[in-house]
Enzyme design. Structure first.
Site, PDB file in Angstrom:
ATOM      1  N   GLU A 177       0.860  -1.185   0.000  1.00 37.16           N
ATOM      2  CA  GLU A 177       0.000   0.000   0.000  1.00 37.16           C
ATOM      3  C   GLU A 177       0.894   1.232   0.000  1.00 37.16           C
ATOM      4  OE1 GLU A 177      -3.437  -0.302   2.360  1.00 37.16           O
ATOM      5  OE2 GLU A 177      -3.750   1.852   2.548  1.00 37.16           O
ATOM      6  N   ARG A 178       0.675   2.106  -0.971  1.00 39.27           N
ATOM      7  CA  ARG A 178       1.483   3.323  -1.123  1.00 39.27           C
ATOM      8  C   ARG A 178       2.954   3.012  -1.341  1.00 39.27           C
ATOM      9  NH1 ARG A 178      -3.098   5.593  -2.272  1.00 39.27           N
ATOM     10  NH2 ARG A 178      -4.554   5.597  -0.531  1.00 39.27           N
ATOM     11  N   GLU A 301     -10.813   4.681   9.084  1.00 37.13           N
ATOM     12  CA  GLU A 301     -10.989   4.345   7.674  1.00 37.13           C
ATOM     13  C   GLU A 301     -11.568   2.939   7.486  1.00 37.13           C
ATOM     14  OE1 GLU A 301      -7.739   7.166   5.509  1.00 37.13           O
ATOM     15  OE2 GLU A 301      -7.043   5.168   5.986  1.00 37.13           O
ATOM     16  N   ARG A 346     -12.174  17.722   9.782  1.00 40.05           N
ATOM     17  CA  ARG A 346     -11.358  16.519   9.961  1.00 40.05           C
ATOM     18  C   ARG A 346     -10.062  16.810  10.733  1.00 40.05           C
ATOM     19  NH1 ARG A 346      -8.752  12.606   5.248  1.00 40.05           N
ATOM     20  NH2 ARG A 346      -6.946  12.038   6.477  1.00 40.05           N
ATOM     21  N   ASP A 375      -2.916  14.461   6.941  1.00 34.89           N
ATOM     22  CA  ASP A 375      -2.368  13.235   6.369  1.00 34.89           C
ATOM     23  C   ASP A 375      -1.120  13.434   5.518  1.00 34.89           C
ATOM     24  OD1 ASP A 375      -2.107  10.630   5.826  1.00 34.89           O
ATOM     25  OD2 ASP A 375      -3.995  10.364   4.762  1.00 34.89           O
ATOM     26  N   GLU A 403       3.809   9.292  -0.731  1.00 40.36           N
ATOM     27  CA  GLU A 403       2.444   9.129  -1.235  1.00 40.36           C
ATOM     28  C   GLU A 403       1.877  10.414  -1.827  1.00 40.36           C
ATOM     29  OE1 GLU A 403      -0.261   7.793   1.790  1.00 40.36           O
ATOM     30  OE2 GLU A 403      -2.030   8.108   0.541  1.00 40.36           O
TER      31      GLU A 403
HETATM   32  C1  BDP Z   1      -3.395   7.415   4.230  1.00 41.28           C
HETATM   33  C2  BDP Z   1      -3.166   6.416   3.136  1.00 41.28           C
HETATM   34  C3  BDP Z   1      -3.778   5.088   3.420  1.00 41.28           C
HETATM   35  C4  BDP Z   1      -3.359   4.612   4.800  1.00 41.28           C
HETATM   36  C5  BDP Z   1      -3.688   5.664   5.834  1.00 41.28           C
HETATM   37  C6  BDP Z   1      -3.159   5.311   7.219  1.00 41.28           C
HETATM   38  O1  BDP Z   1      -3.694   6.957   1.941  1.00 41.28           O
HETATM   39  O2  BDP Z   1      -3.375   4.199   2.417  1.00 41.28           O
HETATM   40  O3  BDP Z   1      -3.967   3.417   5.120  1.00 41.28           O
HETATM   41  O4  BDP Z   1      -3.073   6.879   5.472  1.00 41.28           O
HETATM   42  O5  BDP Z   1      -2.190   5.938   7.627  1.00 41.28           O
HETATM   43  O6  BDP Z   1      -2.528   8.479   3.998  1.00 41.28           O
HETATM   44  O7  BDP Z   1      -3.698   4.452   7.887  1.00 41.28           O
END
Ligand code: BDP
Length: 707
Positions: A177-178, A301, A346, A375, A403
């Site tokens: 992921e990323r 999330e 947020r 983020d 990212e």
């Molecule tokens: C976001 C990312 C995602 C991650 C999330 C995290 O887009 O893929 O799962 O952070 O930190 O920036 O949990």
């Protein structure tokens, strides 16, 4: 035949002159030193005492490094018999070290001392520590001095933080992921049977910069990681990393008891759930006695968590903290949470959920806080949570993988971003209450401390997707060890080791690296803009996007551009007030807010006059243009450095900079074409986006427009 031999010799000569490098060796290249340095760094023998896996790793690394740099590995000797010996060890492992009565007390468990000494009338250098791993860190520091052509001066160094850890967002199927550097280096299919040599090189690289922990699996965790089968695989990995001082931790999925063992609930107050975690901890520690602990993303999330049962984050964290406490384990509980409530800003979410829980976490829980409240943006003010939980251990989470900053190809050195965060003054206990002092535990006297970095490592030949991305892994480790070291100093030592110590090369490259972070802020998100990247993949501009499944996943939510102005009023949302005085007052007033955060905190009309005297719109245009110009300058600066770099690495950087330039132009033009429709002011006479807005809006993913 003779002709053939000659041709071969000529080819070999040529090959040495232009030796292509893939980047696999990272900053541990150990290429020969120039003739004038041979004497300065000569070592007659390595005097090592008793052996252990970690001391052997230190000695092997010294042999490898010295053989590469000086032409031959030194002999190994039991005692000092001539000048130029290198003595390594702890007072327990080496009687020579013990006999020197060195001041090792201040070094703690992991620190090291490098010192020039005289032993029985012979000149020698000693690398000493209180533990074997300290000796290993000292060996790497010693090799760093030679690689960067520094004198072997007396050095005393101890880490400021306890947990210096990489978080891999790697899935068990090897997707990342990323990740922008290939598949995961962790091959769960061939574990535990096969220990890839790459695991060892990974461990060496981490040890060389003081990283002492790793989480091999994604925070969006698969419950299977806690199955007996995977624990056996994790054990093999932990065994391979252990000699290098690296402890393994695991990301866990809160609902694992239900998914693996068919429990009816994952309620932290349910006795069966507690019993499950107790048995699981016993199973893990039996296999991995020095297991570090758990990393948890819960109720964030869409991930399951204690709130699913009406409990809070502390209830969840404490349950698993209690079961691993007897073994010395730690729970890293992430504060990256936000509810899908359009009425709530947020940026305020994590603070609202976590501050009321201050004081209720066990002492082996560390709350892991991202540097900014949204983020991992190119620039964010620090998260106000850092100043607001004095009774809780907090650790800083940084993202090494870029990212939101151009991903694989853009040359963006993150040292300045990390330094900006660590040096940020939160005023939690008055002036000087920096994030560095919070994450190292010293501000409020917490025993557990640390820094986490989301790794940028994959199985690409160069590990990180580009040569310059390696610098971000490097600076993460160096700053986690020494939270006060400067980004510039680290850029310089990295450049010297990765390329050459020639100042004709080092100075322009370091300048380029240092300017690169501001460049990306300028061409992506100047003046406090944020999260205007395209939905999902976060590559490329999409400030117009209002289609994401949640309001707070849509770029328009983060800037709200309209004819009357742009930016978010975060004074009204209550966010500015989450900071300590005098910051809350400063951020609440437009004129007192640093311009780099202007639209983060305030909603302003397009004709608002900024400090330069320009209107907000004109200033925005100027920043976007400046960002693109900065990338063009990187291109020309790099082009002039061709004589100093092998073709392979030179070529990669050259073509990536060209991609970056093209994409910076895309960012500039797409964003300005979008904001122009609201600004009510013209473009300057010498600039306009090449295409109409509709063109950029229709562009497919990963396809920047033709120049
Ligand atoms: C976001 C990312 C995602 C991650 C999330 C995290 O887009 O893929 O799962 O952070 O930190 O920036 O949990």
């Amino acid at each position: 035949m003779r002709l053939y031999v000659c041709a071969l010799a000529a080819a070999m000569l040529f090959a040495t002159a232009a030796k292509a490098e893939t980047g696999y060796d990272l900053w541990l290249r150990y290429t020969p030193v120039e003739a004038q340095y041979k004497n300065r760094y000569a070592v007659s023998a390595i005097v090592a005492g008793a052996s252990s896996p970690t001391l052997d790793a230190a000695r092997d690394e010294l042999n490898r490094g010295l053989a590469g740099m000086l032409g031959a590995a030194p002999a190994t000797a039991g005692t000092v018999t001539g000048d130029g010996a290198l003595v390594i060890g702890t007072p327990a492992s080496s009687s020579v070290v013990a006999g020197l009565n060195l001041p090792l007390n201040a070094l703690g468990r992991e620190g090291y001392l490098i010192r020039n000494v005289v032993i029985g009338g012979r000149k020698a250098t000693v690398i000493a520590a209180n533990s074997d791993v300290g000796v290993l860190y000292g060996a790497f520091a010693y090799l760093r001095l030679i690689q960067s052509r520094q004198p072997i001066a007396d050095t005393l160094s101890a880490p400021k933080t306890k947990i210096r850890i990489l978080n891999h967002w790697d899935n068990l199927d090897r997707s990342v992921e990323r990740g922008y550097a290939g598949a995961s280096i962790f091959n769960w299919h061939t574990l535990p049977g096969h220990i890839s040599p790459r695991y060892i090189d990974y461990a060496r690289a981490n040890a060389s910069i003081g990283i002492n922990g790793m989480v091999p699996n994604n925070v969006n965790a698969n419950a299977a990681i806690l199955s007996a089968e995977y624990i056996e695989k994790a054990k093999a990995l932990a065994d391979a990393l252990r000699p290098y001082g690296i402890r393994l931790y695991l990301s866990v999925r809160w609902s694992a008891p239900m998914e693996i063992s068919k429990l009816k609930t994952a309620d932290p107050m349910d006795p069966a759930v507690k019993a499950w975690w107790q048995a699981k901890a016993a199973e893990i520690y039996k296999a991995i006695p020095d297991f570090g602990g758990f990393l948890v993303k819960a109720n964030s999330e869409g991930q399951p968590g204690p709130q699913d049962y009406g409990r809070n984050h502390a209830d969840g964290a404490n349950l698993i903290a209690d079961v691993i406490k007897p073994y010395g384990g730690v729970v890293m509980w992430r504060a990256f949470v936000y509810a899908n409530d359009p009425k709530l800003d947020r940026a305020t979410a994590a603070y609202k959920e976590f501050v009321p829980l201050d004081g209720s976490f066990r002492d082996n829980v560390v709350v892991q806080v991202k540097n900014g409240p949204i983020d991992f943006m190119p620039r964010e003010p620090f998260s106000p949570l850092f100043a607001a939980m004095p009774k809780t251990s907090l650790m800083l989470e940084l993202q090494i993988t870029k990212e939101y900053l151009g991903q694989q190809t853009h040359l963006v050195y993150l040292g300045p971003l990390f330094e900006e965060t660590l040096k940020a003054d939160t005023y939690a206990r008055g002036p000087g209450s920096t994030i560095a002092k919070i994450t190292d535990g010293s501000l409020d006297g917490h025993a557990t401390s640390g820094v986490a970095g989301v790794a940028n490592i994959g199985n690409d030949a160069d590990w990180s997707g580009s040569i310059f991305n390696q610098a971000n892994w490097y600076v993460f480790g160096r700053m986690a060890w020494d939270t006060e070291i400067s980004a510039r100093a680290v850029a310089e030592e990295w450049t010297r080791q990765t390329f050459t110590a020639d100042p004709q090369f080092v100075n322009p490259v370091v300048n380029m690296m240092m300017a690169s972070r501001e460049a990306v802020v300028d061409y992506m998100t100047p003046l406090g803009l944020h999260h205007i990247m395209a939905y999902g993949h976060h590559m490329g501009p999409a400030p117009w996007d209002d289609t994401g499944p949640r309001e707070d996943w849509r770029p328009v939510y983060y800037h709200r551009a309209a004819k009357d102005g742009v930016g978010v009023d975060r004074v009204a949302s209550g966010y500015a007030a989450q900071y300590r005085s005098p910051l809350k007052e400063r951020f609440s007033k437009v004129a007192a807010t640093p311009e780099e955060y202007l639209l983060w905190f305030h909603r302003l009309p397009w004709d608002y006059r900024v400090k330069s005297g320009r209107t907000l719109w004109q200033e925005m245009v100027a920043h976007y243009r400046r960002g693109v110009d900065a990338v063009a300058k990187m291109q020309s600066d790099w082009a002039a450095l061709k004589p100093y770099v092998d073709d392979e690495r030179f070529g990669q950087v050259t073509s990536f900079l060209a991609i970056q330039h093209r994409e910076a132009v895309w960012w500039r033009d797409a964003c300005l074409a979008y904001f122009a429709q609201f600004s009510g002011q013209p473009f300057p006479p010498d600039y306009a986006p090449k295409y109409p807005l509709s063109y950029y809006q229709a562009m497919p993913i990963y396809a920047s427009p033709p120049p």
